[in-house]
Write an enzyme that holds these catalytic residues in place. Structure first.
Site, PDB file in Angstrom:
ATOM      1  N   LYS A 156       0.716  -1.052   0.075  1.00 46.18           N
ATOM      2  CA  LYS A 156       0.014  -0.068  -0.083  1.00 46.18           C
ATOM      3  C   LYS A 156       0.680   1.248   0.011  1.00 46.18           C
ATOM      4  O   LYS A 156       1.801   1.391   0.905  1.00 46.18           O
ATOM      5  CB  LYS A 156      -0.839  -0.026   1.235  1.00 46.18           C
ATOM      6  N   ASP A 180      -0.634  -0.760  -4.683  1.00 49.99           N
ATOM      7  CA  ASP A 180      -2.126  -0.198  -4.419  1.00 49.99           C
ATOM      8  C   ASP A 180      -1.972   1.258  -3.808  1.00 49.99           C
ATOM      9  O   ASP A 180      -1.663   1.447  -2.865  1.00 49.99           O
ATOM     10  CB  ASP A 180      -2.699  -1.040  -3.663  1.00 49.99           C
ATOM     11  N   GLU A 206      -2.608  -0.642  -8.694  1.00 53.52           N
ATOM     12  CA  GLU A 206      -3.851  -0.564  -8.606  1.00 53.52           C
ATOM     13  C   GLU A 206      -4.462   0.517  -8.122  1.00 53.52           C
ATOM     14  O   GLU A 206      -3.932   1.545  -7.286  1.00 53.52           O
ATOM     15  CB  GLU A 206      -4.176  -1.729  -7.245  1.00 53.52           C
ATOM     16  N   ASP A 231      -9.977  -0.373  -8.903  1.00 55.50           N
ATOM     17  CA  ASP A 231     -10.644  -1.056  -7.777  1.00 55.50           C
ATOM     18  C   ASP A 231     -11.764  -0.326  -7.187  1.00 55.50           C
ATOM     19  O   ASP A 231     -12.901  -0.446  -7.670  1.00 55.50           O
ATOM     20  CB  ASP A 231      -9.775  -1.119  -6.575  1.00 55.50           C
ATOM     21  N   LYS A 253     -14.431  -7.310  -5.987  1.00 52.42           N
ATOM     22  CA  LYS A 253     -14.551  -7.612  -4.802  1.00 52.42           C
ATOM     23  C   LYS A 253     -16.155  -7.926  -4.400  1.00 52.42           C
ATOM     24  O   LYS A 253     -16.781  -7.193  -4.632  1.00 52.42           O
ATOM     25  CB  LYS A 253     -14.129  -6.551  -3.724  1.00 52.42           C
TER      26      LYS A 253
END
Length: 341
Positions: A156, A180, A206, A231, A253
């Site tokens: 992240k 991400d 991402e 995302d 997701k």
């Protein structure tokens, strides 16, 4: 009469403080739903996320409002799932919990695992990444060491200290790394970061831009040396065609889209648009992770590690061996509560 439904809120401490571009958390409050038919229990999970205006409280309220939609033959679980989706706007985590519980119930009544019910081959399961949140260099190095069993990492990054954060991870490992940014960058800033990351062995990036920045995503896609994966920009199958102009792939997701039924639609639409597919997760127990893992053979990339971020998982599901989730032969999700000592 609607199917009997039990609802339980779980407070789930995390193994480490979890920091991404939007903030830090030390625990999650998820909701477990159980549906019953003919003495069989189908189980689902809602993992609400503040990014989508959801919480355990909004989930439990939504479940009460959605309960009447569960009236009918539970064998017609796809019809019931469609009815649930139409009964209330939004509230995708609550809908995901019910949709997954209906699929689990169907698989258990048939006596087959969900992947077999969907005609999928578990031998085609990709390796899952293991996520590492934003932290100081010393803690990042320790997290990388703890993630030794996992061959692919997802790091992240936020708006600040991008190179310092990633550099601390890369100094500690030569593994495949995905990044991400959770909407933290603007287009030109993103391009600078991505060009730098590409030189350091990153596989993909991402959600580098805010979800609403459609034009920025188109501009960045034309210039990016790395694949870009949407995302937060993706919620439903109807979002996919416009994202094809700004991204190379999408992150599906179940908690965002409302469950397995809609996830299958998204994947079909993505393939039609020439996009690659990642299956991702929120911080979830083995109930939620298993639901997505049964779809794993349909994906190019997996990021199904939410249960591994918990201090203790109240359920036992499918082990991760060499970075690959090994689906068992248990019916439905193949997940049960941990046995009490």
């Amino acid at each position: 009469m609607p199917l009997p439904m039990d609802v339980r809120v779980l407070e789930l401490p995390l193994r480490h403080a979890w920091t991404i571009a939007r903030g830090t958390s030390t625990f999650k409050r998820n909701v477990i739903v159980e549906l019953r038919a003919d003495g069989v229990v189908g189980r689902g999970e809602a993992a609400p996320n503040v990014r989508y205006g959801e919480s355990a409280d909004t989930v439990t309220e939504a479940l009460g409002r959605l309960a009447p939609a569960l009236e009918g033959d539970p064998w017609h679980f796809r019809i019931l799932s469609e009815r649930i989706d139409e009964a209330l706007p939004g509230n995708h985590a609550a809908k995901a919990a019910l949709d997954v519980a209906l699929h689990d119930l169907a698989g258990k009544r048939l006596g087959v695992p969900l992947y077999r019910m969907l005609g999928l081959d578990p031998a085609r399961m990709p390796i899952t990444s293991f996520s590492i949140g934003i932290d100081d260099a010393q803690t990042l190095a320790r997290k990388v060491r703890e993630a030794e069993p996992y061959p692919v990492l997802k790091v992240k990054l936020g708006a600040q200290a991008v190179r310092e954060t990633f550099g601390a991870v890369r100094d500690a490992t030569s593994k495949v790394v995905r990044v991400d940014a959770n909407e933290a960058w603007g287009p030109e800033e993103a391009l600078r970061h991505i060009e730098w990351l590409a030189e350091r062995g990153v596989e993909l990036v991402e959600q580098p831009l805010p979800a609403a920045d459609v034009e920025g995503a188109k501009w960045l896609r034309e210039r990016s040396p790395l694949p870009l994966v949407a995302d937060e920009a993706l919620m439903k199958a109807s979002d996919v065609p416009r994202l094809a102009e700004g991204y190379h792939g999408i992150n599906v997701k179940l908690q965002k889209c409302g469950g397995i039924r809609e996830a299958l639609r998204i994947i079909e639409t993505a393939r039609a648009c020439g996009l690659k597919v990642m299956l991702g997760c929120m911080v979830e127990t083995s109930v939620g992770i298993a639901a997505a893992a049964h779809l794993g053979p349909m994906a190019d990339w997996l990021d199904l590690d939410g249960n591994l971020l918990l201090a203790a998982d109240p359920f036992q599901g499918h082990p991760v061996v060499g970075g690959r989730i090994r689906l068992g032969d248990g019916p439905g999700l193949g997940v049960e509560p941990q046995s009490q000592p």
